[in-house]
Design an enzyme around this catalytic site. Sequence first.
Site, PDB file in Angstrom:
ATOM      1  N   HIS A 233      -2.313 137.484  51.330  1.00 35.87           N
ATOM      2  CA  HIS A 233      -1.769 136.152  50.090  1.00 35.87           C
ATOM      3  C   HIS A 233      -1.462 134.523  51.810  1.00 35.87           C
ATOM      4  O   HIS A 233      -0.516 134.939  52.764  1.00 35.87           O
ATOM      5  CB  HIS A 233      -0.190 135.049  49.494  1.00 35.87           C
ATOM      6  CG  HIS A 233       0.855 134.976  49.162  1.00 35.87           C
ATOM      7  ND1 HIS A 233       1.065 134.755  48.136  1.00 35.87           N
ATOM      8  CD2 HIS A 233       0.405 133.648  49.738  1.00 35.87           C
ATOM      9  CE1 HIS A 233       1.643 133.782  47.545  1.00 35.87           C
ATOM     10  NE2 HIS A 233       1.218 132.600  48.781  1.00 35.87           N
TER      11      HIS A 233
ATOM     12  N   HIS B  99       3.451 131.720  60.171  1.00 37.12           N
ATOM     13  CA  HIS B  99       4.127 132.423  61.378  1.00 37.12           C
ATOM     14  C   HIS B  99       4.668 131.517  61.657  1.00 37.12           C
ATOM     15  O   HIS B  99       4.166 130.460  62.318  1.00 37.12           O
ATOM     16  CB  HIS B  99       4.035 133.485  62.398  1.00 37.12           C
ATOM     17  CG  HIS B  99       3.250 134.518  61.348  1.00 37.12           C
ATOM     18  ND1 HIS B  99       3.267 135.953  61.555  1.00 37.12           N
ATOM     19  CD2 HIS B  99       1.658 134.275  60.874  1.00 37.12           C
ATOM     20  CE1 HIS B  99       2.372 136.446  61.019  1.00 37.12           C
ATOM     21  NE2 HIS B  99       1.377 136.141  60.395  1.00 37.12           N
TER      22      HIS B  99
ATOM     23  N   ASN C 108      -3.140 133.721  61.264  1.00 36.68           N
ATOM     24  CA  ASN C 108      -3.872 134.759  61.530  1.00 36.68           C
ATOM     25  C   ASN C 108      -4.821 134.240  59.601  1.00 36.68           C
ATOM     26  O   ASN C 108      -4.185 134.953  58.873  1.00 36.68           O
ATOM     27  CB  ASN C 108      -3.567 135.699  61.328  1.00 36.68           C
ATOM     28  CG  ASN C 108      -2.920 135.744  62.244  1.00 36.68           C
ATOM     29  OD1 ASN C 108      -2.997 135.473  63.471  1.00 36.68           O
ATOM     30  ND2 ASN C 108      -1.782 136.765  62.478  1.00 36.68           N
TER      31      ASN C 108
ATOM     32  N   ASP D 197       9.968 136.999  58.858  1.00 39.04           N
ATOM     33  CA  ASP D 197       8.775 138.592  58.869  1.00 39.04           C
ATOM     34  C   ASP D 197      10.539 139.664  58.977  1.00 39.04           C
ATOM     35  O   ASP D 197      10.731 140.111  59.504  1.00 39.04           O
ATOM     36  CB  ASP D 197       8.496 138.240  60.036  1.00 39.04           C
ATOM     37  CG  ASP D 197       6.997 139.302  60.150  1.00 39.04           C
ATOM     38  OD1 ASP D 197       5.919 138.655  59.946  1.00 39.04           O
ATOM     39  OD2 ASP D 197       7.399 140.542  59.948  1.00 39.04           O
TER      40      ASP D 197
ATOM     41  N   CYS E  20      -0.291 141.500  44.883  1.00 38.62           N
ATOM     42  CA  CYS E  20      -0.329 140.819  45.793  1.00 38.62           C
ATOM     43  C   CYS E  20       1.867 140.902  46.446  1.00 38.62           C
ATOM     44  O   CYS E  20       2.741 140.566  45.891  1.00 38.62           O
ATOM     45  CB  CYS E  20      -0.235 139.469  46.132  1.00 38.62           C
ATOM     46  SG  CYS E  20       0.167 138.287  47.235  1.00 38.62           S
TER      47      CYS E  20
ATOM     48  N   THR F 258      -3.094 140.747  58.056  1.00 40.55           N
ATOM     49  CA  THR F 258      -3.070 142.062  57.069  1.00 40.55           C
ATOM     50  C   THR F 258      -2.987 142.006  55.782  1.00 40.55           C
ATOM     51  O   THR F 258      -2.400 142.733  55.535  1.00 40.55           O
ATOM     52  CB  THR F 258      -1.834 142.565  58.227  1.00 40.55           C
ATOM     53  OG1 THR F 258      -0.731 142.229  58.370  1.00 40.55           O
ATOM     54  CG2 THR F 258      -2.094 143.403  59.600  1.00 40.55           C
TER      55      THR F 258
ATOM     56  N   CYS G 117       2.930 137.563  46.217  1.00 40.59           N
ATOM     57  CA  CYS G 117       3.688 136.918  45.357  1.00 40.59           C
ATOM     58  C   CYS G 117       4.338 138.222  44.921  1.00 40.59           C
ATOM     59  O   CYS G 117       5.777 137.530  44.143  1.00 40.59           O
ATOM     60  CB  CYS G 117       2.067 137.427  44.282  1.00 40.59           C
ATOM     61  SG  CYS G 117       0.877 135.863  44.332  1.00 40.59           S
TER      62      CYS G 117
ATOM     63  N   HIS H 161      -0.630 131.559  44.657  1.00 36.61           N
ATOM     64  CA  HIS H 161      -1.788 132.574  45.660  1.00 36.61           C
ATOM     65  C   HIS H 161      -2.734 131.717  45.975  1.00 36.61           C
ATOM     66  O   HIS H 161      -3.157 131.333  45.204  1.00 36.61           O
ATOM     67  CB  HIS H 161      -1.597 133.741  44.900  1.00 36.61           C
ATOM     68  CG  HIS H 161      -2.542 135.002  45.509  1.00 36.61           C
ATOM     69  ND1 HIS H 161      -1.812 135.716  46.530  1.00 36.61           N
ATOM     70  CD2 HIS H 161      -3.806 134.916  45.604  1.00 36.61           C
ATOM     71  CE1 HIS H 161      -3.312 136.429  47.081  1.00 36.61           C
ATOM     72  NE2 HIS H 161      -4.145 136.040  46.273  1.00 36.61           N
TER      73      HIS H 161
ATOM     74  N   HIS I 132      -0.308 132.532  54.638  1.00 41.70           N
ATOM     75  CA  HIS I 132       0.926 132.277  55.118  1.00 41.70           C
ATOM     76  C   HIS I 132       1.196 131.762  56.815  1.00 41.70           C
ATOM     77  O   HIS I 132       0.254 132.372  57.838  1.00 41.70           O
ATOM     78  CB  HIS I 132       2.346 133.805  55.328  1.00 41.70           C
ATOM     79  CG  HIS I 132       0.870 134.947  56.304  1.00 41.70           C
ATOM     80  ND1 HIS I 132       0.523 135.549  55.126  1.00 41.70           N
ATOM     81  CD2 HIS I 132       1.095 135.541  56.875  1.00 41.70           C
ATOM     82  CE1 HIS I 132      -0.516 136.070  56.316  1.00 41.70           C
ATOM     83  NE2 HIS I 132       0.030 136.495  57.497  1.00 41.70           N
TER      84      HIS I 132
HETATM   85  P1  5GP Z   1      -0.585 138.809  58.879  1.00 43.19           P
HETATM   86  O1  5GP Z   1      -0.568 139.587  59.945  1.00 43.19           O
HETATM   87  O2  5GP Z   1      -1.307 139.035  57.532  1.00 43.19           O
HETATM   88  O3  5GP Z   1      -0.893 137.296  60.200  1.00 43.19           O
HETATM   89  O4  5GP Z   1       1.133 138.651  58.625  1.00 43.19           O
HETATM   90  C1  5GP Z   1       1.344 139.677  57.743  1.00 43.19           C
HETATM   91  C2  5GP Z   1       3.183 139.175  58.097  1.00 43.19           C
HETATM   92  O5  5GP Z   1       4.101 140.109  57.167  1.00 43.19           O
HETATM   93  C3  5GP Z   1       3.213 140.625  59.414  1.00 43.19           C
HETATM   94  O6  5GP Z   1       3.814 139.630  60.291  1.00 43.19           O
HETATM   95  C4  5GP Z   1       4.408 141.524  58.638  1.00 43.19           C
HETATM   96  O7  5GP Z   1       4.971 141.949  59.586  1.00 43.19           O
HETATM   97  C5  5GP Z   1       4.973 141.034  57.433  1.00 43.19           C
HETATM   98  N1  5GP Z   1       5.154 141.834  56.384  1.00 43.19           N
HETATM   99  C6  5GP Z   1       4.281 142.580  55.397  1.00 43.19           C
HETATM  100  N2  5GP Z   1       5.636 143.094  54.716  1.00 43.19           N
HETATM  101  C7  5GP Z   1       6.429 142.322  54.979  1.00 43.19           C
HETATM  102  C8  5GP Z   1       7.479 142.860  53.429  1.00 43.19           C
HETATM  103  O8  5GP Z   1       7.733 143.520  52.349  1.00 43.19           O
HETATM  104  N3  5GP Z   1       8.459 141.441  54.022  1.00 43.19           N
HETATM  105  C9  5GP Z   1       8.678 140.209  55.102  1.00 43.19           C
HETATM  106  N4  5GP Z   1       9.896 139.796  55.020  1.00 43.19           N
HETATM  107  N5  5GP Z   1       7.242 140.445  56.056  1.00 43.19           N
HETATM  108  C10 5GP Z   1       6.105 141.378  55.912  1.00 43.19           C
HETATM  109 ZN    ZN Z   2      -0.314 136.550  46.559  1.00 48.14          ZN
END
Ligand code: 5GP
Ligand code: ZN
Length: 111
Positions: A95, A99, A84, A30, A4, A92, A7, A46, A97
């Site tokens: 875990h 925003h 999301n 981000d 993950c 995507t 994690c 997690h 989160h």
């Molecule tokens: P989701 O699309 O799942 O709602 O958001 C995942 C977010 O994680 C995306 O906005 C993406 O830019 C961010 N993200 C993906 N990989 C990493 C990373 O390695 N480090 C950081 N700080 N953000 C990441």
């Molecule tokens: Zn996790």
Amino acid sequence: MSDCLFCSIVEGKIPCEKVFENENVLAFKDIYPQAKIHILFIHKNHSTDITQMDLNSIGEVFSAIKEYVDKNPKLTKGFRIVNNCGQEGAQTVFHTHFHLLAGEQLKSFGA
Ligand code: 5GP
Ligand code: ZN
């Protein structure tokens, strides 16, 4: 949890630009910001998505968000919290989160 991404960030195996941390919650910038301020708040325990999170943990994350917002003068004009969830929610990273988007005028959903 192994495999993950977030994690691994909690465990310090992958670096992040940390902006807030307490016993339960971590917040970091981000990597692909969608607004001038774009921060991800996660619980250190997690869970795959918000449907798998207990209410106490959700409360701990939102308490952390409130603490961060209250201390940050750049957020006095407002902010947006986004979660999301799942495939059709365009999640995507699996875990949970939240925003935090801010620092500029965001578009209204109706506009
Ligand atoms: P989701 O699309 O799942 O709602 O958001 C995942 C977010 O994680 C995306 O906005 C993406 O830019 C961010 N993200 C993906 N990989 C990493 C990373 O390695 N480090 C950081 N700080 N953000 C990441
Ligand atoms: Zn996790």
